[in-house]
Design a protein around this motif. Structure first.
Motif, short mmCIF file in Angstrom:
data_model
loop_
_atom_site.label_atom_id
_atom_site.label_comp_id
_atom_site.label_asym_id
_atom_site.label_seq_id
_atom_site.Cartn_x
_atom_site.Cartn_y
_atom_site.Cartn_z
N GLN A 24 -4.25 0.24 -5.65
CA GLN A 24 -4.93 0.55 -4.39
C GLN A 24 -6.35 -0.02 -4.37
O GLN A 24 -6.80 -0.54 -3.36
CB GLN A 24 -4.96 2.06 -4.15
CG GLN A 24 -3.60 2.66 -3.87
CD GLN A 24 -2.95 2.10 -2.62
OE1 GLN A 24 -3.59 1.89 -1.61
NE2 GLN A 24 -1.65 1.85 -2.68
N SER B 130 0.83 -1.20 0.00
CA SER B 130 0.00 0.00 0.00
C SER B 130 0.87 1.26 0.00
O SER B 130 0.48 2.28 -0.55
CB SER B 130 -0.96 0.00 1.19
OG SER B 130 -0.26 0.06 2.40
N ARG C 204 -3.44 4.03 -8.53
CA ARG C 204 -4.85 3.94 -8.13
C ARG C 204 -5.42 2.54 -8.35
O ARG C 204 -6.15 2.00 -7.51
CB ARG C 204 -5.67 4.97 -8.89
CG ARG C 204 -7.09 5.00 -8.47
CD ARG C 204 -7.82 6.10 -9.17
NE ARG C 204 -8.86 6.60 -8.29
CZ ARG C 204 -9.78 7.41 -8.66
NH1 ARG C 204 -9.80 7.86 -9.89
NH2 ARG C 204 -10.70 7.80 -7.81
N SER D 210 1.44 3.53 -3.61
CA SER D 210 0.51 4.58 -3.17
C SER D 210 0.05 5.47 -4.32
O SER D 210 -1.04 6.03 -4.28
CB SER D 210 1.14 5.42 -2.07
OG SER D 210 2.30 6.07 -2.54
#
Length: 53
Positions: free
Chosen positions: A40, A30, A37, A34
């Motif tokens: 994530q 994570s 997108r 980061s």
């Protein structure tokens, strides 16, 4: 690619210590991804699978 990683992590949770390994991977990935997108979003799927466990 990201979806395949997430699915593999979900399957890893079936092993004895798999959930702990997946938690550690989520922690590191994570942060590492980061700015990605799509990654994530897939990691959120894994987080949800962990909370459903």
């Amino acid at each position: 690619m990201y979806k395949k990683c997430a699915n593999t992590m979900i399957h890893m949770m079936e092993y004895d210590t798999g959930s702990q390994v997946v938690r550690e991977m989520l922690y590191h990935w994570s942060r590492l991804y980061s700015s990605r997108r799509a990654m994530q979003e897939e990691l959120q799927v894994v987080y949800q699978a962990l909370s459903d466990e």
